[in-house]
Write a protein that holds these residues in place. Structure first.
Motif, PDB file in Angstrom:
ATOM      1  N   PHE A  34       0.568  -1.239   0.015  1.00  0.00           N
ATOM      2  CA  PHE A  34      -0.089   0.232  -0.004  1.00  0.00           C
ATOM      3  C   PHE A  34       0.906   1.096  -0.062  1.00  0.00           C
ATOM      4  O   PHE A  34       0.471   2.154   0.521  1.00  0.00           O
ATOM      5  CB  PHE A  34      -0.999  -0.173   1.242  1.00  0.00           C
ATOM      6  CG  PHE A  34      -1.782  -1.129   1.407  1.00  0.00           C
ATOM      7  CD1 PHE A  34      -2.612  -1.635   0.295  1.00  0.00           C
ATOM      8  CD2 PHE A  34      -1.643  -2.039   2.490  1.00  0.00           C
ATOM      9  CE1 PHE A  34      -3.290  -2.721   0.427  1.00  0.00           C
ATOM     10  CE2 PHE A  34      -2.570  -3.145   2.533  1.00  0.00           C
ATOM     11  CZ  PHE A  34      -3.304  -3.288   1.572  1.00  0.00           C
ATOM     12  N   GLY A  35       2.166   1.185  -0.640  1.00  0.00           N
ATOM     13  CA  GLY A  35       2.793   2.349  -0.756  1.00  0.00           C
ATOM     14  C   GLY A  35       3.679   2.626   0.590  1.00  0.00           C
ATOM     15  O   GLY A  35       3.938   3.829   0.807  1.00  0.00           O
ATOM     16  N   GLU A  36       3.486   1.805   1.600  1.00  0.00           N
ATOM     17  CA  GLU A  36       4.510   1.872   2.827  1.00  0.00           C
ATOM     18  C   GLU A  36       5.225   0.713   2.860  1.00  0.00           C
ATOM     19  O   GLU A  36       4.931  -0.283   2.463  1.00  0.00           O
ATOM     20  CB  GLU A  36       3.067   1.850   3.803  1.00  0.00           C
ATOM     21  CG  GLU A  36       2.254   2.983   3.962  1.00  0.00           C
ATOM     22  CD  GLU A  36       1.065   2.914   4.845  1.00  0.00           C
ATOM     23  OE1 GLU A  36       1.089   1.861   5.625  1.00  0.00           O
ATOM     24  OE2 GLU A  36       0.049   3.440   4.444  1.00  0.00           O
ATOM     25  N   ILE A  37       6.090   1.000   3.623  1.00  0.00           N
ATOM     26  CA  ILE A  37       7.344  -0.046   3.978  1.00  0.00           C
ATOM     27  C   ILE A  37       6.862  -0.864   5.002  1.00  0.00           C
ATOM     28  O   ILE A  37       6.394  -0.606   6.072  1.00  0.00           O
ATOM     29  CB  ILE A  37       8.499   0.613   4.101  1.00  0.00           C
ATOM     30  CG1 ILE A  37       9.177   1.377   3.260  1.00  0.00           C
ATOM     31  CG2 ILE A  37       9.705  -0.494   4.683  1.00  0.00           C
ATOM     32  CD1 ILE A  37      10.474   2.345   3.361  1.00  0.00           C
ATOM     33  N   ASP A  38       6.852  -2.430   4.461  1.00  0.00           N
ATOM     34  CA  ASP A  38       6.100  -3.358   5.347  1.00  0.00           C
ATOM     35  C   ASP A  38       7.445  -4.374   5.986  1.00  0.00           C
ATOM     36  O   ASP A  38       7.450  -4.421   6.943  1.00  0.00           O
ATOM     37  CB  ASP A  38       5.372  -4.250   4.348  1.00  0.00           C
ATOM     38  CG  ASP A  38       4.594  -5.266   5.285  1.00  0.00           C
ATOM     39  OD1 ASP A  38       4.290  -4.953   6.366  1.00  0.00           O
ATOM     40  OD2 ASP A  38       4.579  -6.352   4.742  1.00  0.00           O
ATOM     41  N   ALA A  39       8.257  -4.745   5.170  1.00  0.00           N
ATOM     42  CA  ALA A  39       9.415  -5.276   5.447  1.00  0.00           C
ATOM     43  C   ALA A  39      10.857  -4.188   5.122  1.00  0.00           C
ATOM     44  O   ALA A  39      11.041  -4.534   4.164  1.00  0.00           O
ATOM     45  CB  ALA A  39       9.528  -6.515   4.849  1.00  0.00           C
ATOM     46  N   MET A  40      11.403  -3.846   6.170  1.00  0.00           N
ATOM     47  CA  MET A  40      12.371  -3.037   6.059  1.00  0.00           C
ATOM     48  C   MET A  40      13.739  -3.528   5.394  1.00  0.00           C
ATOM     49  O   MET A  40      14.267  -2.863   4.403  1.00  0.00           O
ATOM     50  CB  MET A  40      12.785  -2.194   7.247  1.00  0.00           C
ATOM     51  CG  MET A  40      13.458  -0.873   7.148  1.00  0.00           C
ATOM     52  SD  MET A  40      13.321  -0.127   8.491  1.00  0.00           S
ATOM     53  CE  MET A  40      12.094   0.724   8.864  1.00  0.00           C
ATOM     54  N   GLN A  41      13.915  -4.674   5.913  1.00  0.00           N
ATOM     55  CA  GLN A  41      15.255  -5.312   5.123  1.00  0.00           C
ATOM     56  C   GLN A  41      15.138  -5.510   3.751  1.00  0.00           C
ATOM     57  O   GLN A  41      15.844  -5.317   2.837  1.00  0.00           O
ATOM     58  CB  GLN A  41      15.497  -6.630   5.926  1.00  0.00           C
ATOM     59  CG  GLN A  41      15.541  -6.511   7.391  1.00  0.00           C
ATOM     60  CD  GLN A  41      16.694  -5.873   7.842  1.00  0.00           C
ATOM     61  OE1 GLN A  41      17.948  -5.917   7.525  1.00  0.00           O
ATOM     62  NE2 GLN A  41      16.298  -4.927   8.932  1.00  0.00           N
ATOM     63  N   GLU A  42      13.856  -5.991   3.286  1.00  0.00           N
ATOM     64  CA  GLU A  42      13.562  -6.477   1.735  1.00  0.00           C
ATOM     65  C   GLU A  42      13.650  -4.941   1.132  1.00  0.00           C
ATOM     66  O   GLU A  42      14.338  -5.014   0.119  1.00  0.00           O
ATOM     67  CB  GLU A  42      12.109  -6.948   1.774  1.00  0.00           C
ATOM     68  CG  GLU A  42      12.301  -8.374   2.416  1.00  0.00           C
ATOM     69  CD  GLU A  42      12.975  -9.341   1.765  1.00  0.00           C
ATOM     70  OE1 GLU A  42      12.417  -9.551   0.361  1.00  0.00           O
ATOM     71  OE2 GLU A  42      13.770 -10.135   2.063  1.00  0.00           O
ATOM     72  N   THR A  43      13.042  -4.085   1.620  1.00  0.00           N
ATOM     73  CA  THR A  43      12.789  -2.658   0.924  1.00  0.00           C
ATOM     74  C   THR A  43      14.307  -2.226   0.741  1.00  0.00           C
ATOM     75  O   THR A  43      14.617  -1.813  -0.262  1.00  0.00           O
ATOM     76  CB  THR A  43      11.918  -1.630   1.726  1.00  0.00           C
ATOM     77  OG1 THR A  43      10.756  -2.115   2.044  1.00  0.00           O
ATOM     78  CG2 THR A  43      11.541  -0.548   0.749  1.00  0.00           C
ATOM     79  N   ARG A  83      19.983   3.855   5.551  1.00  0.00           N
ATOM     80  CA  ARG A  83      21.059   2.576   5.747  1.00  0.00           C
ATOM     81  C   ARG A  83      21.629   2.080   4.475  1.00  0.00           C
ATOM     82  O   ARG A  83      22.324   1.488   4.104  1.00  0.00           O
ATOM     83  CB  ARG A  83      19.743   1.259   5.895  1.00  0.00           C
ATOM     84  CG  ARG A  83      19.180   1.345   7.185  1.00  0.00           C
ATOM     85  CD  ARG A  83      20.006   0.289   8.230  1.00  0.00           C
ATOM     86  NE  ARG A  83      19.847  -0.975   7.583  1.00  0.00           N
ATOM     87  CZ  ARG A  83      20.640  -2.046   8.215  1.00  0.00           C
ATOM     88  NH1 ARG A  83      21.438  -1.639   9.384  1.00  0.00           N
ATOM     89  NH2 ARG A  83      20.402  -3.283   7.899  1.00  0.00           N
ATOM     90  N   CYS A  84      21.093   3.045   3.375  1.00  0.00           N
ATOM     91  CA  CYS A  84      21.715   2.786   2.080  1.00  0.00           C
ATOM     92  C   CYS A  84      22.638   3.887   1.795  1.00  0.00           C
ATOM     93  O   CYS A  84      23.284   4.005   0.785  1.00  0.00           O
ATOM     94  CB  CYS A  84      20.688   2.883   0.787  1.00  0.00           C
ATOM     95  SG  CYS A  84      19.585   1.508   0.912  1.00  0.00           S
TER      96      CYS A  84
END
Lengths: 444, 295
Positions: free
Chosen positions: A77-86, A206-207
């Motif tokens: 839904f346009g929001e970060i759900d799994a941060m590591q994956e994103t 983190r990037c």
């Protein structure tokens, strides 16, 4: 409120630094894909000779030198759900774009579609000090806008003054230097969920990237997809994304309303997956290759091999007619459009002089949408692709890149926001000299 | 709920995402400074390291130095660059010997080894040499052009006799006055500073040349012409030649110097004064007494 002001100002300073270095990255974190563009700012007409593309309404001060898209992961839904994956997906996109550009980018301008954006219209009125309007008066007028309570944990994403009125005259774009007594200011405020922003910030940090700007994807899609007349006369832009459908209303070149519906192409895909009992990847392929929303007699005879690799012959050799597929997709697309219609009605879109509606985003590419949409949204509907910008690869010129391209334009020419104006004197921190001078003036 | 921690046994699809390390490394490599360092600095560093290791051995260093020396000497010793003999022009035999001794060059020698500037200074330092030009002529000849100082007078000083040129510079010592009877003799402190004037005076005194012994500089300001028989002519500081000519004219008319006169004092040219010898003065007095009578 104050620290937001500070952080937005810091972001503006960062953007300036990025401009100085000449390289900035654009990051569109969407639900279905993450797009990263690397822009180089060389001043206008720097590539005139090599490119042959003339100045594009003054937008040719930059050139896209790197572009990469990757399948989004961990975003819902346009929001970060799994941060590591994103974070990994962002890394993939940024690395590929950097590799193409052959340059290192440190500053990134991002947009987000989710976070339940909410629009507020604010108005503030002040008496002008002196005989003509100065910067300080504008600042005070904006500071005089009464802030509504927009809920715990919500952050201001955009705060754009859309109109100034001086005494009985309204519709001014710049009141400074004009003579009058009462200055009124209308401001459009867009808030989103603070947690969504901080998640995105954390991912970007983190990037090893620095955020130089943040925008709502509905807004930037409107910037890139609406032509100048539409922005001036009034139009609604509907950005049909994967997980969320954003809508923004423009008039007089200002965004006056933005909202988002947490429905999108992903719901269509999941409907197909459920309806046909196929994996999501297969459903996505069926949707993009064979999908549509208007069935004809031909579609009944058009049998589609579903395919599969389960090993079960019966399961893998199923076929489905295109009409069936359309039958699954159409209700969901209608639902999305109806939801958009509800939001537009709630915003009072029908009172605007122009009823132009522009569909963009990846979802707008469904065949037959140009037939379906007018039935729900009204007659003045067109399906748009974003503005052409210099150096953008052909693969990234589709409707799905409306927000990415809009971010490029946003990066090149950001609209004046509240934090770009001066801070009113009485809001300055303690021990400020100007405050002392003002106190002195007031008392003697 | 998605599986949060993937079990290691399931065969994963290759993850297209770069690892953090990979990502950072790529970003580092895209940094302009690092790129430049890698492209230029690293090769330079490698070459420098290899050279340093190679040259750390004393034997190799000596070998390289010897090689360079060899190459240099093969060029230097080519017959085209050899100087085989020296030609000295414009010097008398004795001076030429002196020059050869001073230059001390063993022929044949390479023209690269000749320090012409130093040799030129050495030769120019010889008293008898006024000007020297040196060059290596094609064909391997070192040409030395000398202009010698010409002695014009003999200077008698405390240390003996010296030949001096017009500028008063000593050219060579002289063993005896009789070795050069053609040159006039000057003496006295500061005589070498006024050789020109002395020569003019000698020229003016040509009618008396048989009797002239020399000129003596007195008080570093004026000349005295010394003649045979202890006669001398004291000349003024300025206008010495005219004063001398006056004396010569007197001599020609009245045989002034043939008489028993010891000193002709011309220091004040308008009032020449004579000093007679003692006998002559006595005789003069007797004549006066005789003429005037005893009183």
């Amino acid at each position: 409120m104050k620290d937001l002001y500070q952080s937005q100002r810091a972001m503006r300073a960062m953007r300036k630094a990025a401009m100085q270095r000449g390289v900035v990255a654009i990051l569109d974190v969407g639900t279905s894909k993450i797009a990263c563009l690397v822009l180089r700012f060389d001043g206008p007409e720097a590539f005139r000779d090599s490119d042959g593309v003339g100045s594009l309404a003054g937008q040719s001060s930059f050139r896209v030198i790197g572009a990469a898209t990757t399948r989004s992961r961990g975003v819902r839904f346009g929001e970060i759900d799994a941060m590591q994956e994103t974070e990994r997906a962002i890394r993939t996109a940024v690395q590929a774009a950097q590799k193409m550009a052959n340059v290192r980018v440190d500053h990134v301008i991002a947009c987000l579609a989710g976070g339940a954006p909410r629009s507020y219209g604010l108005a503030g009125t002040v008496e002008v000090e002196g005989d003509h309007v100065r910067d300080q008066d504008v600042a005070r007028a904006m500071a005089a806008c009464e802030l509504p309570y927009f809920g715990e944990g919500r952050e201001v994403l955009h705060a754009q003054p859309v109109n100034f009125a001086l005494d009985h005259r309204t519709g001014m774009s710049d009141p400074r230097g004009q003579i009058g007594h009462t200055l009124a200011c209308d401001m459009h405020l867009l808030t989103v969920d603070g947690a969504v922003i901080s998640n995105l910030l954390y991912c970007i940090k983190r990037c090893d990237l620095e955020l130089a700007g943040l925008a709502s994807s509905a807004y930037v899609a409107g910037v890139s997809s609406l032509v100048e007349d539409e922005q001036e006369l009034g139009a609604a832009c509907i950005d049909m994304g994967g997980g969320a459908t954003g809508l923004s209303i423009f008039i007089k070149k200002h965004m006056i309303y933005a909202d988002a519906v947490a429905l999108g192409g992903d719901q269509v895909t999941s409907d197909i997956s459920k309806g046909l009992q196929v994996p999501l990847a297969t459903a996505e392929r069926l949707k993009t290759v064979h999908g549509g929303v208007v069935a004809t007699g031909m579609d009944d005879r058009d049998l589609i091999e579903i395919g599969g690799e389960t090993g079960d012959w019966e399961l893998d050799r199923r076929t489905v007619s295109r009409a069936e597929l359309i039958g699954i997709m159409r209700p969901r697309v209608e639902e999305i459009l109806e939801e958009v219609r509800v939001r537009l009605d709630a915003a009072g879109f029908e009172h605007l002089p122009s009823q132009q509606i522009v569909l963009t985003g990846g979802g707008s590419q469904i065949p037959g949408l140009d037939t379906l949409a007018p039935k729900i949204l009204g007659q003045q509907v067109r399906i748009a692709r974003p503005l052409r910008v210099t150096g953008l690869p052909q693969a990234a010129t589709g409707a799905g890149f409306a927000s990415a391209v809009g971010l490029c334009l946003f990066a090149a020419h950001p609209q004046d926001e509240w934090w770009d104006f001066e801070i009113p004197a009485d809001r300055y921190p303690q021990r400020s000299l100007r405050r002392a001078v003002k106190w002195f003036k007031d008392n003697w | 709920m998605r599986q949060m921690i993937r079990s290691t046994t399931t065969a994963l699809r290759r993850d297209p995402a770069p690892s953090r390390l990979n990502y950072r490394l790529q970003r580092l490599m895209l940094t302009p400074m690092i790129r430049r360092l890698l492209r230029v600095g690293l090769p330079l560093g490698c070459v420098a390291l290899v050279l340093a290791i190679y040259l750390s051995d004393q034997g190799r260093r000596d070998g390289i130095a010897m090689l360079i020396e060899d190459v240099k000497s093969t060029v230097r010793d080519r017959p085209e660059f050899m100087v085989k003999l020296m030609a000295i022009d414009g010097a008398s035999a004795g001076l030429a010997d002196d020059i050869r001794e001073v230059m001390a060059v063993d022929f044949p020698v390479s023209s690269f080894d000749l320090d012409l500037t130093r040799m030129r200074l050495d030769v120019a330092a010889l008293p008898a040499v006024a000007r020297v030009d040196m060059r290596v002529r094609p064909g391997g000849v070192l040409e030395v052009d000398i202009s010698e100082r010409m002695p014009v007078a003999i200077l008698r000083s405390r240390n003996g006799l010296d030949l001096v040129d017009r500028a008063g510079i000593r050219v060579a010592p002289l063993a005896a006055r009789s070795a050069r009877p053609d040159l006039p003799l000057i003496a006295g402190t500061g005589a070498e500073g006024a050789v020109d004037e002395a020569l003019e005076l000698f020229a003016a005194a040509a009618p008396l040349s048989a009797d002239v012994r020399g000129l003596v500089r007195v008080g570093e300001r004026r000349w005295t012409l010394v003649m045979d028989d202890n006669q001398s002519v004291l000349l003024p500081e300025s206008g010495a030649v005219q004063a001398l000519e006056q004396v010569i004219a007197l001599n020609q008319v009245q045989q002034l110097l043939g008489r028993d006169v010891q000193i002709v004092d011309m220091r004040n040219p308008r009032r020449p004064t004579l000093r007679l010898s003692e006998g002559a003065a006595e005789k003069m007095r007797e004549i006066k007494v005789m003429e005037l009578g005893d009183d």
